[in-house]
Write a protein that holds these residues in place. Structure first.
Motif, PDB file in Angstrom:
ATOM      1  N   PRO A 102      46.367  10.053  61.149  1.00 31.85           N
ATOM      2  CA  PRO A 102      47.561   9.908  60.411  1.00 31.85           C
ATOM      3  C   PRO A 102      46.914   9.716  58.602  1.00 31.85           C
ATOM      4  N   PHE A 103      45.534   9.444  58.256  1.00 33.64           N
ATOM      5  CA  PHE A 103      44.989   9.481  57.214  1.00 33.64           C
ATOM      6  C   PHE A 103      45.882  10.991  56.281  1.00 33.64           C
ATOM      7  N   PHE A 104      45.522  12.032  57.111  1.00 30.73           N
ATOM      8  CA  PHE A 104      44.799  13.610  56.956  1.00 30.73           C
ATOM      9  C   PHE A 104      46.902  13.674  56.453  1.00 30.73           C
ATOM     10  N   THR A 105      47.417  13.101  57.416  1.00 30.42           N
ATOM     11  CA  THR A 105      48.960  13.208  57.109  1.00 30.42           C
ATOM     12  C   THR A 105      49.880  13.173  56.127  1.00 30.42           C
ATOM     13  N   GLN A 106      49.049  11.720  56.318  1.00 31.52           N
ATOM     14  CA  GLN A 106      49.580  11.047  54.875  1.00 31.52           C
ATOM     15  C   GLN A 106      49.254  11.308  53.519  1.00 31.52           C
ATOM     16  N   SER A 107      48.324  11.705  53.481  1.00 25.33           N
ATOM     17  CA  SER A 107      47.388  12.376  52.401  1.00 25.33           C
ATOM     18  C   SER A 107      47.857  13.874  52.149  1.00 25.33           C
ATOM     19  N   ARG A 108      48.044  15.036  53.015  1.00 20.25           N
ATOM     20  CA  ARG A 108      48.375  15.955  52.615  1.00 20.25           C
ATOM     21  C   ARG A 108      49.890  16.333  52.673  1.00 20.25           C
ATOM     22  N   GLY A 109      50.791  15.662  53.754  1.00 15.29           N
ATOM     23  CA  GLY A 109      52.279  15.561  53.639  1.00 15.29           C
ATOM     24  C   GLY A 109      52.666  16.237  55.202  1.00 15.29           C
ATOM     25  N   TYR A 110      51.525  16.931  55.528  1.00 10.10           N
ATOM     26  CA  TYR A 110      51.988  17.505  57.336  1.00 10.10           C
ATOM     27  C   TYR A 110      50.759  16.883  57.766  1.00 10.10           C
ATOM     28  N   SER A 111      50.685  17.195  59.372  1.00  9.92           N
ATOM     29  CA  SER A 111      49.805  16.547  60.640  1.00  9.92           C
ATOM     30  C   SER A 111      49.268  17.908  60.200  1.00  9.92           C
ATOM     31  N   PRO A 112      47.631  17.324  60.910  1.00  7.07           N
ATOM     32  CA  PRO A 112      46.666  18.187  60.563  1.00  7.07           C
ATOM     33  C   PRO A 112      46.673  19.456  61.893  1.00  7.07           C
ATOM     34  N   VAL A 113      47.195  19.352  63.077  1.00 11.95           N
ATOM     35  CA  VAL A 113      47.201  19.136  64.299  1.00 11.95           C
ATOM     36  C   VAL A 113      47.493  21.306  64.762  1.00 11.95           C
ATOM     37  N   HIS A 114      48.285  21.322  64.158  1.00 13.82           N
ATOM     38  CA  HIS A 114      48.830  22.813  63.940  1.00 13.82           C
ATOM     39  C   HIS A 114      48.077  23.710  63.098  1.00 13.82           C
ATOM     40  N   ALA A 115      47.104  23.057  62.348  1.00 12.17           N
ATOM     41  CA  ALA A 115      46.142  24.119  61.705  1.00 12.17           C
ATOM     42  C   ALA A 115      44.524  24.187  62.877  1.00 12.17           C
ATOM     43  N   LEU A 116      43.741  22.783  63.471  1.00 14.23           N
ATOM     44  CA  LEU A 116      43.207  22.249  64.188  1.00 14.23           C
ATOM     45  C   LEU A 116      41.863  24.385  64.225  1.00 14.23           C
ATOM     46  N   PRO A 117      42.633  24.821  65.321  1.00 17.98           N
ATOM     47  CA  PRO A 117      41.510  25.955  64.803  1.00 17.98           C
ATOM     48  C   PRO A 117      41.018  26.600  64.120  1.00 17.98           C
ATOM     49  N   CYS A 118      41.719  27.272  63.029  1.00 13.35           N
ATOM     50  CA  CYS A 118      41.006  27.501  62.146  1.00 13.35           C
ATOM     51  C   CYS A 118      39.881  26.920  61.304  1.00 13.35           C
ATOM     52  N   GLN A 119      39.899  25.827  62.232  1.00 14.49           N
ATOM     53  CA  GLN A 119      38.681  24.867  61.233  1.00 14.49           C
ATOM     54  C   GLN A 119      37.765  25.033  62.284  1.00 14.49           C
ATOM     55  N   PHE A 120      36.976  25.438  62.849  1.00  8.83           N
ATOM     56  CA  PHE A 120      35.951  25.744  63.886  1.00  8.83           C
ATOM     57  C   PHE A 120      34.976  26.300  62.855  1.00  8.83           C
ATOM     58  N   GLY A 121      33.862  26.508  63.305  1.00  6.41           N
ATOM     59  CA  GLY A 121      32.622  27.488  62.848  1.00  6.41           C
ATOM     60  C   GLY A 121      31.194  27.429  62.450  1.00  6.41           C
ATOM     61  N   THR A 122      30.689  28.217  61.836  1.00  2.33           N
ATOM     62  CA  THR A 122      29.370  27.353  61.153  1.00  2.33           C
ATOM     63  C   THR A 122      29.357  27.776  59.519  1.00  2.33           C
ATOM     64  N   TYR A 170      35.577  31.276  63.463  1.00  2.65           N
ATOM     65  CA  TYR A 170      36.151  31.470  65.000  1.00  2.65           C
ATOM     66  C   TYR A 170      37.709  32.083  65.234  1.00  2.65           C
ATOM     67  N   PHE A 171      38.416  31.112  64.318  1.00  3.67           N
ATOM     68  CA  PHE A 171      40.134  32.349  64.404  1.00  3.67           C
ATOM     69  C   PHE A 171      40.464  31.445  62.941  1.00  3.67           C
ATOM     70  N   SER A 172      41.201  32.046  62.679  1.00  4.01           N
ATOM     71  CA  SER A 172      41.830  31.896  61.499  1.00  4.01           C
ATOM     72  C   SER A 172      43.656  32.735  61.562  1.00  4.01           C
ATOM     73  N   PHE A 173      44.474  32.090  60.637  1.00  4.56           N
ATOM     74  CA  PHE A 173      45.610  32.064  60.917  1.00  4.56           C
ATOM     75  C   PHE A 173      46.350  33.134  59.411  1.00  4.56           C
ATOM     76  N   VAL A 174      47.360  33.474  60.319  1.00  4.82           N
ATOM     77  CA  VAL A 174      48.077  34.554  58.971  1.00  4.82           C
ATOM     78  C   VAL A 174      49.910  33.998  59.101  1.00  4.82           C
ATOM     79  N   ASP A 175      50.391  34.315  58.075  1.00  5.69           N
ATOM     80  CA  ASP A 175      51.516  33.686  57.419  1.00  5.69           C
ATOM     81  C   ASP A 175      52.765  34.502  58.284  1.00  5.69           C
ATOM     82  N   ASP A 176      53.893  34.728  58.865  1.00  5.43           N
ATOM     83  CA  ASP A 176      54.749  35.671  58.778  1.00  5.43           C
ATOM     84  C   ASP A 176      55.086  36.868  58.204  1.00  5.43           C
TER      85      ASP A 176
END
Length: 1026
Positions: free
Chosen positions: A332-352, A366-372
């Protein structure tokens, strides 16, 4: 973006020369400091805040009260103003040697020992800082680390699906949950079954790049609502292979200190509990942290004494880890601060995270995201995560500590950055520095890089912090090898970045300990410096250095800082200088500093603070009061920063963009990118905004705009300046430093100031008028010449401010004498030279003088031969029970001065050396005195001429005017030097740990003693009546 820092009008605290702690220390905002410099500079011994403090390592409560008192007295007598108390507990790494259940942090005995320290500090007129927990202060002892408020992480399990494949089963549990330790502990806590709490589940389609696992962001489906009883039924679409991610929240159980032997913890005895790191991103974590301290450490008389003489409640740098840092309220803090839910982006956050850049943009994730369109957007999504985490850290941990400490008439202090390179919290240390009462840096991790200290200093200044402190003197592989010149070099590099309070690293408990032999308790596995105290031969000379630091900090804490240039800096993961040799680089071209411009970094969030406005042509008045702002080769800029720049440009404030102009934001927001792209072009059309092709063109552009530094080197050189303004007294102070550690530099400097110029000598406390200068408008031109790594202090003050300092009615406007001064008793200019050339002088009253070359031969005299008496420090025969060194004595006659390891019989000697010699002084006409030049000083040096001590010696410029000490005929010279303990410890078989054996096998001897010819340099003196 959410900002939670609100500024009120700062008041002024006037601190008399006898004050140990300011009376309103806990007031918020903390008032600016005004010292009675005219009185206190000569003897700053009573001002605890200006004096340096020692980090005092106490192993646990198995210590002796008399030793605690004596240790504090040693610190006091050495010229330090206080101690920062840390219950070290083997730094949470090695096994305890006494049962923590009886002697650990938070127990009755620790509280009693802390009381002993506080009572002793009160009697000795010292201040006390203290760590908010064992070891590094980031943790608390707790029975159940699987509790809200403890360090928390997010982890994931995954299921790979081919196109159209169905998954109908229990979601996989978290994997990769062992973030590890930078220094793994040697002990194990009771087994804890940490709860895995389900947070969310998503499914995402794989993209095409085989080098990393790319995912298509537009394909992500949040399937959290479809999870029933931990089971998910999901069929992958027919458009490609998918991955299902199940995210789980869990406490990390990151250990900080050992509990009871045999894990025999007791609910009624907090000393028996193991200590774990608290959550740094929630109010629950801060409450647990501070409540434990109040209940088990500060209760009873301890709290009352801390109100009287306590300064800082402290925490070390973040050396803890997590798979992905998280907290209960993050979504909820992220959603208020950034204007969207962090859930969709969670896979790209993990790594060293936190490791050096890779040739691949996502090589350490471990993972990254690309747009359309196939463009990578992972870095933007990660920055949104980091910014939300940063805001929670600032709101709950930093602001929370500051608010809590104010209720105890204390201030909060911590190091808001991570030093463990992998899986560390991604802090923006510049932004964070504005949210804690006294932000702290360090000489170890920042590793002598000037820009690293500037990178944090700007946050302290924008946050209007009266104190920016540094943990100073920790050098890897320098245990028992650090020298006082090294400490002074550390100080000076820190001071240039805005630091104005030194916490010296450190002073170990000196009393008996189990399994410890001579020379006594040695912390950090015999790796990091330093073990200061009477065990060191140089300790008897420490006060000269404590006085220098105290006088320097008296100036650097007084009034308000002023800085010429602010430079944009936006980083969440600080470059790991120590581990990868990638130093902070705010402005790479030397021309800016060499011209005299002072500068610090400013994070974009700080441009939204209440004081980040333009008034009377300066940004953020009254302090830091920038004259211009630079955006240097930044690839992106935040929307908020751009909005601030637009406001500044409307006020005609100078802004320079260097190199490529940023056209996007660092966050995932397409409309923000569009606005930045258009807004930058509009901003560049403003008259006060310039686009410069490279850093090399910045100085000329600034000067074309009429922007000059407060102290301008008219001959560019690496002489740097720190400017402080005491508005109430009408005094400008400039701390002046030659940052070149190899060469002498000289320049005429143009200084914008008012009043009478003075020079303040931090070694002696002397205050003298500057008598060689010219004026033009609101600027003085003063000649500055400094040896390598040397410094001085200039002050411009109203007439009579420095009472008792007589100022001549006229001054010099030009001369080629190498030394000029003023004799108040005879009202004469005193000029000296060692050069046999014609000299001239012009005074401000129009008088001109000239002198032919002297007929006297000003030939340097090499002194010798020398008698050397060495007091050699050796282990006590009862080395397991008595840590006091015993002495052997050696006598030598030396025709040439050479290092001790090159003298037979002194190869492994450490201690104190006394050099004596005689010379005949029968000066010819025209020779009036002489300088005695030591060459290099390895550690410390004192000089006696004919039995008279000549006073403290600037070890960076050991050239002493001995004219007043010489007699006709035979003169006696005595020079006393000291050493470190390294050379002896390379030879002595100290067996208290394997680390010491490694120490002895790793290092070589140091070049002790006088190692260069000692030369007497005669001079001619001319007196000019005024």
């Amino acid at each position: 973006m959410l900002l939670f820092l609100v500024f009120a009008l700062h008041t002024l605290t006037i601190i008399p020369a006898s004050a140990t702690k300011p009376s309103d220390f806990g007031k918020r905002p903390a008032p600016w400091i005004q010292y009675d410099v005219a009185q206190a500079f000569r003897d700053p011994s009573g001002i605890g805040l200006a004096r340096p403090t020692y980090r005092y390592w106490i192993p646990d409560a198995f210590v002796d009260d008399d030793v605690l008192y004596n240790d504090l007295k040693e610190i006091k007598d050495a010229g330090w103003g206080g101690a920062e108390v840390i219950c070290l507990e083997n730094y949470g790494i090695e096994l305890a040697v006494v049962d923590p259940a009886e002697y650990g942090y938070g127990g009755t005995k620790w509280r009693q020992k802390f009381n002993t320290l506080l009572r002793a500090a009160k009697e000795l007129n010292l201040t006390i800082d203290f760590a908010l927990g064992p070891t590094q202060g980031a943790s608390i002892p707790i029975l159940d680390p699987d509790s809200p408020g403890m360090n928390t992480e997010l982890a994931y399990g995954q299921i790979n699906l081919t196109s159209g494949q169905t998954f109908s089963d229990i979601l996989p549990g978290p994997e990769k949950v062992d973030a590890g330790y930078a220094n793994p502990p040697d002990f194990y806590p009771p087994l804890i079954n940490y709860t895995n709490k389900f947070v969310a589940a998503v499914a995402a389609r794989k993209s095409k790049d085989p080098r990393v696992v790319q995912l298509d962001y537009d394909s992500v489906q949040d399937v959290t609502a479809s999870v029933r009883g931990g089971r998910l039924n999901f069929t992958a679409p027919q458009d490609g292979d998918y991955i299902i991610f199940a995210f789980w929240q869990r406490r990390t159980g990151f250990l900080a200190a050992q509990g009871a032997f045999n894990n025999a913890t007791s609910p009624s005895n907090p000393a028996s509990w193991f200590a774990y790191v608290v959550d740094h991103f929630s109010q629950e974590g801060t409450n647990l942290w501070t409540k434990f301290t109040e209940e088990y450490v500060m209760n009873g008389e301890n709290g009352d004494l801390l109100r009287q003489l306590g300064l800082y409640a402290w925490e070390d740098s973040a050396e803890f880890r997590a798979t992905l840092f998280w907290t209960d309220n993050f979504i909820p803090f992220f959603t208020q601060s950034r204007g969207y839910s962090p859930v969709h982006a969670l896979p790209c956050q993990f790594g060293t995270t936190g490791v050096p850049p890779s040739t691949l943009p996502n090589g350490f994730f471990y993972f990254s995201f690309v747009d359309d369109s196939g463009k990578d957007i992972s870095w933007k999504l990660r920055n949104d995560y980091r910014q939300a985490l940063q805001e929670m850290y600032e709101r709950y941990h930093l602001d929370g500590l500051s608010k809590w400490s104010a209720t105890w008439n204390l201030q909060g202090s911590l190091q808001p950055y991570a030093t463990a390179p992998n899986l560390a919290p991604p802090f923006d240390m510049n932004s964070a520095a504005a949210h804690i009462d006294a932000p702290e840096t360090e000489s170890n991790y920042f590793d002598g890089v000037l820009d690293a200290f500037r990178a944090m200093g700007g946050g302290a200044m924008m946050g209007q912090k009266q104190i920016f402190s540094s943990e100073l003197g920790a050098h890897r592989y320098f245990a028992y090898a650090a020298t006082w010149p090294l400490i002074l070099n550390d100080c000076k590099i820190n001071y240039i970045g805005g630091v104005n309070r030194i916490v010296t690293h450190g002073y170990p408990y000196s009393g008996w300990r189990p399994q410890v032999e001579w020379p006594g308790l040695t912390t950090f596995e015999w790796t990091y410096s330093e073990m200061w105290g009477p065990r060191q031969p140089s300790w008897k000379y420490a006060k000269e250095f404590g006085d220098w630091i105290g006088r320097t900090q008296l100036i650097l804490q007084n009034g308000k800082p002023r800085v010429d240039i602010g430079i944009y800096r936006h980083k969440y993961i600080s470059v790991d200088i120590k581990h990868y040799g990638m130093g902070e680089n705010i402005f790479g071209h030397p021309s800016l500093a060499n011209t005299g411009y002072s500068y610090v970094s400013v994070s974009p969030s700080l441009l939204s603070l209440d004081n980040a406005v333009v008034q009377n042509g300066v940004l953020a008045p009254p302090s830091p009061g920038f004259s211009a702002f630079i955006v240097d080769n930044s690839t992106n800029i935040t929307s908020e920063a751009l909005s601030s720049f637009v406001r500044y440009a409307k006020d005609d404030f100078p802004i320079l963009f260097v190199g490529p102009v940023p056209e996007i934001t660092p966050y995932y927001c397409q409309s923000c990118d569009n606005n930045v792209r258009a807004g930058i072009q509009e901003l560049l059309r403003s008259p006060s905004v310039k686009h410069v092709a490279s850093e090399a063109g910045v100085v000329s552009t600034l000067q074309d705009m009429g922007i000059y530094p407060a102290a301008q080197n008219l001959s560019p050189c690496p002489i740097l300046y720190v400017h402080r303004v005491d508005e109430a007294a009408g005094v400008d102070y400039f701390w002046v430093y030659n940052s070149d550690i190899y060469e002498v530099h000289s320049t005429e400097v143009s200084i914008k100031a008012k009043g009478t110029p003075y020079e303040l000598d931090a070694w002696t406390g002397d205050i003298t008028p500057v008598i060689n200068y010219t004026t033009s408008g609101d600027r003085y031109r003063v000649w500055v010449s400094l040896q390598s790594n040397a410094s001085t202090i200039l002050a411009f003050a109203p007439d009579g401010y420095f009472s008792g300092v007589k100022v001549p009615s006229h001054h010099i406007v030009s001369t080629n004498f190498e030394s000029v001064g003023y004799s108040p008793t005879s009202n004469k200019v005193v000029a000296k030279t060692t050069a046999n050339v014609p000299h001239s002088m012009k005074l401000s009253d129009g008088r001109e003088f000239s002198w032919k070359a002297s007929s006297a031969e000003l030939r340097p005299i090499k002194l010798g031969p020398w008698h050397l008496l060495v007091q050699d420090w050796l282990p006590n025969p009862n080395k397991w029970n008595n840590y006091t060194s015993v002495f052997a004595y050696h006598n030598y006659t030396l025709d040439e001065l050479i290092p001790w390891p090159n003298i037979t019989g002194l190869e492994n000697s450490s201690g104190i050396g006394t050099y004596t010699t005689k010379f005949s002084w029968s000066p010819l006409s025209g020779i009036n005195g002489a300088y005695l030049d030591f060459g290099d000083v390895f550690m410390t040096a004192r000089l006696w001429v004919n039995g008279r001590w000549t006073g403290p010696i600037d070890v960076e410029n050991p050239v002493i005017d001995v004219g007043d000490y010489l007699i006709k005929g035979v003169n006696d010279v005595k020079i006393e030097v000291s050493t470190t303990m390294r050379n002896r410890l390379l030879q002595v078989n100290v067996t208290q740990s394997w680390e010491q054996a490694q120490y002895a096998a790793t290092y070589g001897p140091q070049p002790y003693g006088l190692t260069e010819p000692v030369v007497l340099r005669p001079y001619t003196q001319v007196d000019i009546p005024l």
